[in-house]
Design a protein around this motif. Structure first.
Motif, short mmCIF file in Angstrom:
data_model
loop_
_atom_site.label_atom_id
_atom_site.label_comp_id
_atom_site.label_asym_id
_atom_site.label_seq_id
_atom_site.Cartn_x
_atom_site.Cartn_y
_atom_site.Cartn_z
N THR A 241 0.76 -1.29 -0.17
CA THR A 241 0.01 0.24 0.04
C THR A 241 0.69 1.34 -0.09
OG1 THR A 241 -0.26 -0.36 2.45
CG2 THR A 241 -2.09 -0.90 0.78
N ILE A 242 1.84 1.24 0.64
CA ILE A 242 2.88 2.60 0.71
C ILE A 242 3.59 2.89 -0.46
CG2 ILE A 242 4.66 3.60 1.95
CD1 ILE A 242 3.70 2.43 4.47
N PRO A 243 3.98 1.82 -1.18
CA PRO A 243 4.65 1.90 -2.44
C PRO A 243 3.47 2.53 -3.56
CG PRO A 243 5.35 -0.16 -1.59
CD PRO A 243 4.24 0.60 -0.81
N ALA A 244 2.27 1.99 -3.41
CA ALA A 244 1.31 2.41 -4.39
C ALA A 244 0.73 3.82 -4.10
CB ALA A 244 0.00 1.34 -4.12
N ALA A 245 0.75 4.09 -2.61
CA ALA A 245 0.24 5.50 -2.21
C ALA A 245 1.47 6.60 -2.85
CB ALA A 245 0.36 5.59 -1.01
N MET A 246 2.81 5.96 -2.81
CA MET A 246 3.91 6.95 -3.24
C MET A 246 3.79 7.20 -4.46
SD MET A 246 6.26 8.11 -1.21
CE MET A 246 6.78 7.26 0.28
N ALA A 247 3.35 6.00 -5.47
CA ALA A 247 3.33 6.19 -6.89
C ALA A 247 2.41 6.99 -7.22
CB ALA A 247 3.15 4.59 -7.49
N THR A 248 1.53 7.58 -6.74
CA THR A 248 0.48 8.31 -7.07
C THR A 248 1.00 9.95 -7.06
OG1 THR A 248 -0.38 9.10 -4.80
CG2 THR A 248 -1.39 7.30 -6.05
N GLY A 249 2.07 10.21 -6.41
CA GLY A 249 2.92 11.52 -6.22
C GLY A 249 2.01 12.38 -5.16
N ASN A 250 1.13 11.74 -4.77
CA ASN A 250 0.34 12.50 -3.50
C ASN A 250 0.79 12.37 -2.13
OD1 ASN A 250 -1.37 13.83 -5.49
ND2 ASN A 250 -2.65 12.14 -5.56
N LEU A 251 1.73 11.39 -1.84
CA LEU A 251 2.04 11.17 -0.60
C LEU A 251 3.28 11.80 0.10
CD1 LEU A 251 1.23 8.93 1.69
CD2 LEU A 251 3.13 7.48 0.99
N THR A 252 3.25 12.07 1.06
CA THR A 252 4.25 12.53 2.12
C THR A 252 4.39 11.65 3.22
OG1 THR A 252 3.93 14.77 1.35
CG2 THR A 252 5.33 14.57 3.04
N LEU A 253 5.34 11.02 3.35
CA LEU A 253 5.65 9.95 4.36
C LEU A 253 6.51 10.76 5.38
CD1 LEU A 253 5.41 7.24 5.90
CD2 LEU A 253 7.33 6.31 4.10
#
Lengths: 565, 190
Positions: free
Chosen positions: A246-258
């Motif tokens: 899920t985190i890589p998928a979220a990251m791939a959207t360009g919308n995630l700041t972890l």
């Protein structure tokens, strides 16, 4: 420790997700995929898929002390060292850093890092059914679930289709089938036991566990290599975790700041708008206090930590804790019990063996109190989980006697087939099982210490007796010898299924969340970790957390679009 | 509590007290100098090799099991177990001298084997319950502890796992039910 009290406005997002474990990872992915700029806050360090699994490829001889924890480990981590081994210690917190008070013995096993305990979870995936959702209202226990199976069923399918669950359809009402990849396989002794159980009781069956281990390649991961070293993190991505999926998928959207190392202390309330405006954190590396703001907040810190954040977030409007008009926050803490069961050995099948290390066992789905007309001294039920295998050196070391050549030969050849199995049992929601804050003591971040007061009660204990007796009987009926019934009497928390401290319900007076995991009192805050569970059922809960998270994200998104949040 | 059970409990306390003196307790809780164990490396290696000898596959000594045993005892067991273990090794030495009038390491292979056999024979009570009671009050029997660590050390070692047992690093598939091979060895890991 110096904490910088000058609050820094550190930015604005569409959504903030607190916690990156199995439910927080899902919230982050879903919100990001919907185009929302999302800040994912994690208390612990970053753990990147594969590169941060330092023990994943090690051999047994690479561990100097085998799987024995050192004296220093046992002294400094009196709780966590009961769960970790030298192979997985790095995925558990240091107890000394984050003490808590146990009014009664309670094991709070914590994995504060990106991915949380999704790295070390047991991967069992079972749906709840209406037997579970209707139990409270039928028995007059606690409050009714505001949700029925039909509401959540499509979301179970949605989640299963993403994470990949291997399993066997069985067409049971109490344990609905899901979207399954081909099942793992039962071995000889397990098939033998399955046949015996089927023959002796038409209401019971034994099936292969349903697990988030991939029996074929899925979503660019896997398949599972049958190493059975999942708790170290999988270099093949053979099982689902936030880190691998899920985190890589979220990251791939360009919308995630972890943002790792972010200890959330408060959720901030805007008195005028009557909404949450953001969160306050302490940066664990710099000790800076920072504030982030957002339109919506998802709280996924895991139930005990979530309750503590709510209780710590006081304001004029909420002097007793954030969104706590019901006074239920922190109450109704539950954990499954998994202490009682039986084991035994079988003389047969000595010419058969197996190859590979299947990362799961079998399941005997719940068979107690299905109808309501059964006469037991306890309500609800349990499922039995176990596994069959041939005795290897580790099993023999306790009872093998002698020395020398013959001893060595016995030690190094396959022994008798054995089965070990135990009941995972429902725990009722008791108001007095609580998480609270002791403000007289502070941790190293200046935050109050969490106090846990939990015990199993008569219903759970009577159920354990039945599990033990019934397990013994099933093994004896199947011709097992040296059958040994047991009850380990493990303290609460040991099953690592804590839940229930911000329950959902229909009435704001008696529950914290509505049926969409939305706070009754603060409508732009959603809680989708185990906190929301109105009852515990007996199924391993992670799949349910994920399904409710995905559903809540869709609801929040639609509400936001309509301008209702 | 009536008089009879009171007297009974006194008697039980008496038995426990006499078999478990304060001095013994004190000895068990004295901290241990790792040197005392490291000095006995050769003895540990010999005993381990007699428990798991070299056959057509490697034995304990070539698998460096003695190093493992010392590492685990020093780093992973409490002071009580450490003391128990060192005392057990001393008993071994004493028994060698009283039986053969020479130190264990100077004994012939046959003599060594019979000494180890003696301790193995006396390691366990016939009844499981007595073993349980003994383990609880006095700690695991020295020889049982030694043998269990030998097993662990051997089966986790490279030569033990890959030659003494059958090590399957990355199985790939799971074959649930297959015919056992002639001279089939156990899997090293599960």
């Amino acid at each position: 420790m110096f904490i910088n009290r000058n609050f820094i406005d550190a930015g604005t997002y569409d959504a903030i997700v607190i916690g990156s474990g199995i439910s927080g990872g899902w919230a982050a992915m879903e919100l990001c995929k919907k185009g929302m700029k999302t800040l994912l806050l994690e208390r612990g360090r970053d753990v990147r898929h594969i590169v941060d699994y330092p023990t994943a490829n090690l051999h047994p001889w690479d561990f100097k002390f085998g799987m024995n924890n050192t004296n220093i480990d046992k002294e400094s981590d009196p709780v966590q060292s009961n769960a970790y081994s030298p192979a997985s210690k790095h995925f558990y917190i240091r107890d000394q850093d984050q003490p808590y008070i146990q009014d009664k013995p309670f094991n709070w096993f914590r994995g504060n890092q990106v991915g949380g305990r999704s790295l070390t979870w047991g991967r069992q995936c079972y749906r709840l059914s209406d037997l579970d959702f209707e139990a409270n209202v039928k028995e007059g226990v606690a409050v009714d679930w505001p949700v029925r199976y039909k509401d959540i069923a499509p979301w179970y399918s949605y989640v299963e289709s993403h994470i990949g669950v291997s399993g066997q359809k069985e067409n049971l009402k109490q344990l609905p089938d899901g979207e399954f990849l081909s099942p793992m396989e039962l071995n000889c002794i397990e098939k033998h036991l399955a046949q015996s159980i089927k023959k002796n009781d038409q209401n019971r069956l034994l099936t292969i566990a349903r697990v988030a281990n991939l029996t074929r390649g899925w979503d660019n991961r896997g398949p599972c290599q049958n190493r059975n070293l999942c708790e170290r993190g999988c270099p093949f991505g053979g099982y689902f975790s936030s880190n691998s999926s899920t985190i890589p998928a979220a990251m791939a959207t360009g919308n995630l700041t972890l943002r790792p190392h972010s200890i959330v202390t408060d959720i901030l309330y805007d008195e005028q708008k009557q909404k949450a405006k953001g969160v306050r954190i302490i940066d664990a590396l710099t000790n800076e206090v920072l504030e982030f703001s957002s339109k919506i907040i998802f709280v996924n810190a895991s139930t005990i930590a979530t309750a503590s954040i709510l209780l710590n977030s006081t304001s004029n409007r909420f002097p007793n804790g954030f969104g706590n008009d019901s006074e239920q926050v922190g109450h109704n803490l539950m954990d499954h019990h998994s202490s009682a069961g039986a084991s035994g050995a079988h003389d047969g099948y000595s010419d058969l063996y197996y190859k590979g290390r299947r990362p799961c066992g079998f399941l005997i789905p719940r068979f107690r109190n299905l109808s309501g007309s059964e006469n037991h001294n306890f309500s609800r039920g349990y499922n039995i989980q176990g596994h069959g295998e041939r005795e290897e050196w580790g099993d023999k070391s306790g009872h093998l006697t002698g020395i020398g050549k013959d001893f060595k030969a016995q030690l190094t050849t396959p022994g008798a087939w054995t089965v070990w199995m135990a009941g995972w049992g429902e725990c009722l929601p008791y108001y007095e099982n609580t998480v609270s804050l002791d403000k007289s003591i502070k941790d190293k971040w200046g935050q109050p210490i969490i106090k846990i007061d939990f015990s199993f009660k008569t219903n759970e204990n009577d159920m354990m007796d039945d599990i033990k007796n019934t397990s013994v009987q099933m093994l004896e009926n199947a011709g097992f010898k040296n059958v040994n019934g047991f009850n380990y009497n493990k303290p609460g928390g040991s099953t690592i299924h804590e839940m229930g401290t911000a329950r959902m319900g229909k009435d704001a007076k008696t529950s914290v969340l509505n049926g969409y995991n939305q706070m009754h009192d603060v409508r732009n805050v959603f809680i989708t970790d185990g906190s929301f569970m109105t009852s515990s059922a007996c199924q391993n809960p992670s799949l349910t957390y994920m399904a409710f998270t995905a559903r809540a994200c869709e609801y929040a998104y639609q509400q936001l679009k309509k301008g209702d949040l | 509590m009536n008089r009879r059970s009171y007297l009974k409990s006194l008697a039980i306390i008496g038995v426990i007290a006499s078999s478990f003196s304060g001095y013994k307790w004190y000895q068990l809780h004295q901290s241990v100098n790792p040197r005392d164990l490291l000095d006995k490396e050769l003895l540990i290696a010999e005993i381990a090799e007699i428990i798991i000898p070299q056959t057509d596959t490697p034995g304990a000594k070539s698998a460096n099991v003695h190093k493992y045993i010392m590492d685990v005892i020093i780093n992973c067991t409490d002071v009580k177990v450490q003391n128990h273990f060192i005392r057990g090794l001393n008993d071994f030495e004493d028994y060698a001298i009283s039986s053969y009038e020479k130190p264990f390491l100077k004994c012939s292979t046959k003599e060594k084997t019979s000494i180890v056999q003696h301790f193995a024979d006396n390691a366990n009570y016939k009844y499981a319950i007595l073993n349980k009671i003994n383990n609880k009050f006095l700690g695991e029997n020295f020889f049982s502890k030694f043998r269990n660590l030998t097993i662990e050390g051997y089966c986790r070692s490279k030569s033990g796992a890959t030659e003494g047992l059958c090590y399957d690093y990355i199985p790939g598939n799971y074959d649930a039910c297959i015919p056992i091979k002639i001279n089939q060895k156990s899997w090293a890991t599960k």
